[in-house]
Design a protein around this motif. Sequence first.
Motif, PDB file in Angstrom:
ATOM      1  N   SER A   1       0.778  -1.230   0.046  1.00 35.31           N
ATOM      2  CA  SER A   1       0.048  -0.021  -0.016  1.00 35.31           C
ATOM      3  C   SER A   1       0.925   1.281   0.055  1.00 35.31           C
ATOM      4  CB  SER A   1      -0.882  -0.099   1.325  1.00 35.31           C
ATOM      5  OG  SER A   1      -0.166   0.188   2.439  1.00 35.31           O
ATOM      6  N   ALA A   2       0.329   2.447  -0.431  1.00 42.38           N
ATOM      7  CA  ALA A   2       0.974   3.589  -0.431  1.00 42.38           C
ATOM      8  C   ALA A   2       0.179   4.584   0.541  1.00 42.38           C
ATOM      9  CB  ALA A   2       0.903   4.210  -1.831  1.00 42.38           C
ATOM     10  N   SER A   3       0.968   5.620   1.166  1.00 42.06           N
ATOM     11  CA  SER A   3       0.400   6.636   1.941  1.00 42.06           C
ATOM     12  C   SER A   3      -0.637   7.434   1.375  1.00 42.06           C
ATOM     13  CB  SER A   3       1.425   7.525   2.555  1.00 42.06           C
ATOM     14  OG  SER A   3       2.472   8.163   1.700  1.00 42.06           O
ATOM     15  N   VAL A   4      -0.525   7.541  -0.060  1.00 40.81           N
ATOM     16  CA  VAL A   4      -1.568   8.357  -0.663  1.00 40.81           C
ATOM     17  C   VAL A   4      -1.703   7.846  -2.106  1.00 40.81           C
ATOM     18  CG1 VAL A   4      -0.582  10.711   0.045  1.00 40.81           C
ATOM     19  CG2 VAL A   4       0.231   9.698  -1.860  1.00 40.81           C
ATOM     20  N   THR A   5      -2.900   8.142  -2.948  1.00 42.21           N
ATOM     21  CA  THR A   5      -3.038   7.568  -4.085  1.00 42.21           C
ATOM     22  C   THR A   5      -2.725   8.278  -5.189  1.00 42.21           C
ATOM     23  OG1 THR A   5      -5.183   8.605  -3.830  1.00 42.21           O
ATOM     24  CG2 THR A   5      -5.181   6.126  -3.204  1.00 42.21           C
ATOM     25  N   GLU A   6      -2.699   9.787  -4.803  1.00 35.34           N
ATOM     26  CA  GLU A   6      -2.149  10.553  -5.776  1.00 35.34           C
ATOM     27  C   GLU A   6      -1.113  11.554  -5.191  1.00 35.34           C
ATOM     28  OE1 GLU A   6      -5.222  13.099  -7.711  1.00 35.34           O
ATOM     29  OE2 GLU A   6      -6.426  11.227  -8.339  1.00 35.34           O
ATOM     30  N   ALA A   7       0.005  11.942  -5.971  1.00 33.85           N
ATOM     31  CA  ALA A   7       0.919  12.734  -5.648  1.00 33.85           C
ATOM     32  C   ALA A   7       1.453  13.697  -6.771  1.00 33.85           C
ATOM     33  CB  ALA A   7       2.285  11.993  -5.015  1.00 33.85           C
ATOM     34  N   THR A   8       2.331  14.481  -6.460  1.00 32.07           N
ATOM     35  CA  THR A   8       2.870  15.423  -7.560  1.00 32.07           C
ATOM     36  C   THR A   8       4.432  15.244  -7.459  1.00 32.07           C
ATOM     37  OG1 THR A   8       2.817  17.610  -8.716  1.00 32.07           O
ATOM     38  CG2 THR A   8       2.914  17.725  -5.993  1.00 32.07           C
ATOM     39  N   ILE A   9       5.265  15.875  -8.592  1.00 30.68           N
ATOM     40  CA  ILE A   9       6.742  15.856  -8.446  1.00 30.68           C
ATOM     41  C   ILE A   9       7.089  16.556  -7.221  1.00 30.68           C
ATOM     42  CG2 ILE A   9       8.584  16.791  -9.576  1.00 30.68           C
ATOM     43  CD1 ILE A   9       7.012  16.242 -12.229  1.00 30.68           C
ATOM     44  N   GLY A  10       8.095  15.988  -6.464  1.00 32.44           N
ATOM     45  CA  GLY A  10       8.689  16.365  -5.496  1.00 32.44           C
ATOM     46  C   GLY A  10       7.860  15.834  -4.285  1.00 32.44           C
ATOM     47  N   ASP A  11       7.030  15.183  -3.994  1.00 30.76           N
ATOM     48  CA  ASP A  11       6.322  14.716  -2.752  1.00 30.76           C
ATOM     49  C   ASP A  11       7.015  13.529  -2.396  1.00 30.76           C
ATOM     50  OD1 ASP A  11       4.379  16.515  -3.119  1.00 30.76           O
ATOM     51  OD2 ASP A  11       2.882  15.351  -3.836  1.00 30.76           O
ATOM     52  N   THR A  12       7.050  13.133  -1.224  1.00 29.33           N
ATOM     53  CA  THR A  12       7.599  12.049  -0.598  1.00 29.33           C
ATOM     54  C   THR A  12       6.276  11.217  -0.298  1.00 29.33           C
ATOM     55  OG1 THR A  12       9.540  13.175   0.564  1.00 29.33           O
ATOM     56  CG2 THR A  12       8.865  10.835   1.508  1.00 29.33           C
ATOM     57  N   VAL A  13       6.372   9.894  -0.728  1.00 30.70           N
ATOM     58  CA  VAL A  13       5.434   8.858  -0.418  1.00 30.70           C
ATOM     59  C   VAL A  13       6.058   7.567   0.438  1.00 30.70           C
ATOM     60  CG1 VAL A  13       3.704   7.317  -1.320  1.00 30.70           C
ATOM     61  CG2 VAL A  13       4.435   9.631  -2.481  1.00 30.70           C
ATOM     62  N   THR A  14       5.232   7.203   1.307  1.00 33.53           N
ATOM     63  CA  THR A  14       5.527   6.089   2.081  1.00 33.53           C
ATOM     64  C   THR A  14       4.846   4.726   1.280  1.00 33.53           C
ATOM     65  OG1 THR A  14       6.122   7.259   4.269  1.00 33.53           O
ATOM     66  CG2 THR A  14       5.834   4.945   4.233  1.00 33.53           C
ATOM     67  N   PHE A  15       5.857   3.834   1.052  1.00 38.78           N
ATOM     68  CA  PHE A  15       5.415   2.459   0.914  1.00 38.78           C
ATOM     69  C   PHE A  15       5.289   1.461   1.875  1.00 38.78           C
ATOM     70  CE2 PHE A  15       6.236   5.082  -3.129  1.00 38.78           C
ATOM     71  CZ  PHE A  15       5.194   4.586  -3.879  1.00 38.78           C
ATOM     72  N   THR A  16       4.282   0.643   2.093  1.00 38.38           N
ATOM     73  CA  THR A  16       4.214  -0.502   3.051  1.00 38.38           C
ATOM     74  C   THR A  16       3.856  -1.698   2.484  1.00 38.38           C
ATOM     75  OG1 THR A  16       3.524   1.299   4.797  1.00 38.38           O
ATOM     76  CG2 THR A  16       3.119  -0.730   5.416  1.00 38.38           C
ATOM     77  N   PHE A  17       4.753  -2.564   2.969  1.00 41.76           N
ATOM     78  CA  PHE A  17       4.507  -4.093   2.456  1.00 41.76           C
ATOM     79  C   PHE A  17       4.296  -5.079   3.698  1.00 41.76           C
ATOM     80  CE2 PHE A  17       7.208  -2.072  -0.501  1.00 41.76           C
ATOM     81  CZ  PHE A  17       6.724  -2.208  -1.739  1.00 41.76           C
ATOM     82  N   THR A  18       3.397  -5.991   3.654  1.00 39.85           N
ATOM     83  CA  THR A  18       3.153  -6.784   4.601  1.00 39.85           C
ATOM     84  C   THR A  18       3.613  -8.288   4.146  1.00 39.85           C
ATOM     85  OG1 THR A  18       0.918  -7.259   4.158  1.00 39.85           O
ATOM     86  CG2 THR A  18       1.479  -5.450   5.790  1.00 39.85           C
ATOM     87  N   LEU A  19       4.329  -8.676   5.217  1.00 41.94           N
ATOM     88  CA  LEU A  19       4.491 -10.239   4.745  1.00 41.94           C
ATOM     89  C   LEU A  19       3.993 -11.093   5.778  1.00 41.94           C
ATOM     90  CD1 LEU A  19       8.579  -9.903   4.023  1.00 41.94           C
ATOM     91  CD2 LEU A  19       6.689 -10.206   2.415  1.00 41.94           C
ATOM     92  N   PRO A  20       3.318 -12.371   5.255  1.00 42.92           N
ATOM     93  CA  PRO A  20       2.793 -13.510   6.295  1.00 42.92           C
ATOM     94  C   PRO A  20       3.975 -14.117   6.811  1.00 42.92           C
ATOM     95  CG  PRO A  20       1.620 -13.397   4.252  1.00 42.92           C
ATOM     96  CD  PRO A  20       2.904 -12.500   4.076  1.00 42.92           C
ATOM     97  N   PRO A  21       3.883 -15.045   7.868  1.00 45.91           N
ATOM     98  CA  PRO A  21       4.643 -16.027   8.199  1.00 45.91           C
ATOM     99  C   PRO A  21       5.253 -16.806   7.168  1.00 45.91           C
ATOM    100  CG  PRO A  21       2.970 -15.858   9.851  1.00 45.91           C
ATOM    101  CD  PRO A  21       2.495 -15.144   8.613  1.00 45.91           C
ATOM    102  N   GLY A  22       6.454 -17.112   7.104  1.00 48.88           N
ATOM    103  CA  GLY A  22       7.054 -18.083   6.000  1.00 48.88           C
ATOM    104  C   GLY A  22       7.392 -17.198   4.839  1.00 48.88           C
ATOM    105  N   TRP A  23       7.121 -15.822   4.710  1.00 46.56           N
ATOM    106  CA  TRP A  23       7.546 -15.069   3.707  1.00 46.56           C
ATOM    107  C   TRP A  23       8.868 -14.400   3.875  1.00 46.56           C
ATOM    108  CZ3 TRP A  23       3.762 -14.094  -0.647  1.00 46.56           C
ATOM    109  CH2 TRP A  23       2.734 -15.093  -0.531  1.00 46.56           C
ATOM    110  N   THR A  24       9.495 -14.080   2.730  1.00 51.12           N
ATOM    111  CA  THR A  24      10.673 -13.205   2.918  1.00 51.12           C
ATOM    112  C   THR A  24      11.078 -12.615   1.807  1.00 51.12           C
ATOM    113  OG1 THR A  24      12.917 -13.113   3.601  1.00 51.12           O
ATOM    114  CG2 THR A  24      12.259 -15.086   2.288  1.00 51.12           C
ATOM    115  N   CYS A  25      12.057 -11.858   1.471  1.00 50.58           N
ATOM    116  CA  CYS A  25      12.285 -11.116   0.336  1.00 50.58           C
ATOM    117  C   CYS A  25      13.216 -11.833  -0.612  1.00 50.58           C
ATOM    118  CB  CYS A  25      12.991  -9.796   0.768  1.00 50.58           C
ATOM    119  SG  CYS A  25      11.941  -8.801   1.954  1.00 50.58           S
ATOM    120  N   GLY A  26      13.307 -11.539  -1.730  1.00 49.64           N
ATOM    121  CA  GLY A  26      14.015 -12.173  -2.797  1.00 49.64           C
ATOM    122  C   GLY A  26      13.406 -12.986  -3.804  1.00 49.64           C
ATOM    123  N   SER A  27      14.095 -13.634  -4.514  1.00 49.42           N
ATOM    124  CA  SER A  27      13.775 -14.620  -5.571  1.00 49.42           C
ATOM    125  C   SER A  27      14.267 -16.012  -5.512  1.00 49.42           C
ATOM    126  CB  SER A  27      14.107 -13.821  -6.983  1.00 49.42           C
ATOM    127  OG  SER A  27      15.530 -13.909  -7.131  1.00 49.42           O
TER     128      SER A  27
END
Length: 676
Positions: free
Chosen positions: A177-203
């Motif tokens: 999810s993102a902290s906003v749905t719309e933004a403009t150039i120069g704005d800072t947006v926070t992105f949030t990812f949730t991982l269930p148990p057993g999930w990690t990062c990478g490929s």
Amino acid sequence: MIATRITKRTAALTAVLALLLAGLWGLGSTQQARADITTVNPTVYVANVSPPQGGSVIYGITVTTDATANTFDIEVTNMAGFDVAATDGACDTGSSDATVVDASPVTCTTINFNTGVRFSGYDDLGADDTATVYLKLLVGSSTAVGSTLQPTFKVIQGTDEVVLQAPARTVGAATASASVTEATIGDTVTFTFTLPPGWTCGSGGAENATRACVATDVTSTSNLSLVASSFSLSNTNLYAPATITINGTITGVGAATATLSVIYHGETGLPAPLDNAADNSNPPDPSATVNVWIGIVTPASPLPGEGAVYTGTSVSFAIANLFSAPATSATATLTFPPQFTGVQVTANPTGWTCSASGNTITCTTNSSTTIASGGTVALLNGGTNGNLSVVLTANPSALNTRSFQLQASVSYDFGGPTMSKSATKTLTQGVLRVDVSVAPFPDVLPNSATGVVLYTLNLDDVTPESPDPVLGNVQIVFSAPPEALQIVGVTGVAAGWSCTTSGLQVTCTRAGVSGFNGPVSGGVATVAVQLPANTGTGMVARTANVSATFDIYVTVGSTNVQTGAAIAALGNPGSATVFHPPTGIGTVSYNLVFGWNLITWAGQNNIAVGSPNGLGSIVSSISAVYTFDALTQQWRYWFPTPPASGNTLTTLQTGTAYFIYVTAPGGATLTVPAGP
């Protein structure tokens, strides 16, 4: 309901003989064949708590038999959510949907999918032997996220059976999810990812109980600049849920997307082919998108205090059509606030016509120009995208920054309905600090008679800009103390300056100063002023004032462009006071050095500490005065800037000792009327 059943090969019994046996003898034989079966609950490994769609769940079924054990079967039912539409196969290879791995001393020979999943051929289990049989089932690729998986296991031997229900598990998915749905150039947006148990990062890679996620696991589109230092992972335990956050700065229009690379891991240490590599699953990577419909491109804040001339390579705007249909036409505007002047379009973008009216630029598509769905257009940033020119005026305040907003809008026509979007950009402008000053000599007249004081005028750029500003029509006005007798003369006029006298005023001017970085060496000029005698009985303060104004220019190529007119210099101090002793009263002088000084007050009794007949003439050169009160046995103090509780020392008493701290590196001389 699809069921899974595992059958142990039964001991070879002659069917004909069994038919000839009768009544109780037959029943007794059946009872003898029945085994004492004990089991433990199937185990769902913790890594399988939240399997993804298409992922695997591994169950371990432990069976213990006694010495009379005969063949037994394991049957699995309640298979909702699993993909078991497969053909029969060998146990250790199975199909893509189910895999069985046996463990000594039991052996599985076949998988039968006729009435479910049935495991057959466990005929090697001896007296009081225990074995765990592993079963891996694949979650259906279309099974909804959040669905419950809870199969039932039945261990069967003859007519004896034990029913076991597996712990419930839920189909999981990583989310974004993102902290906003719309933004403009120069704005800072926070992105949030949730991982269930057993999930990690990478490929891929080996499974590790420590969740290893780093900022580089998050990727973004070209119009989003991720801030690696803002990356945060809430939990490194692979078998617990976790949240990841990262900030990104919008750098361009269009769909700005951040994506986290994820992998689902099972459990390590399983028998082949249920090893780690076979248990890994690569589910879809979660992503979140922010729509950037329109954006304004500007230099970084704060903008220069002396102003600037900008073209489209520094100030422009861009639009994006993020609707699902192409736009048949569009109109875009860019409006500058009043702090900008001279707004003009110097070149049209290809396929567009732009014009300026006041501080607003309006751009309209030509008849043949359309904007595709997902298309982006840069306007007036140079080259084939057109160009503009605008002047940022100088900040008239030498003390305070100022803020203002640029505004942009776009309206799309889809052959009937229209859609509009807008954006703003707040900018801050710094200060251009030019001070005018006046310094008297001496600052205390030696006696009550008439005397001449020399005032040196100067101008200083105390917050140097780069490049140094260009000043024009510089004017410094000096006003002598109103009681002065005359201005004796003006000397030491700096090169390029001219000064004129009118009554008790001196005006010094200069047409222009290129690359001004002050102060003027030796001062702009020195003004000699004759002051009258002090015929009173108290010290007199005589104050002169100075002010200045100037125009501001910036250099563009070989041309100076004016950005501000008649801006006032900030007086620092902007005035100068000299002290004049009274007639007929003696004076006492103290030559004070830098640091602490101990004096015995010989001035007038009960005089206010900061008054002209007290320490007023040196108040700018000291920071503290202390004396010890013998009656109260306490220190009393006086500060030029009193504390919140106030000063405890208010007057000076003749004959009392005082500690005075002098801050002026060259010390200070105090001359006051003598006391009784």
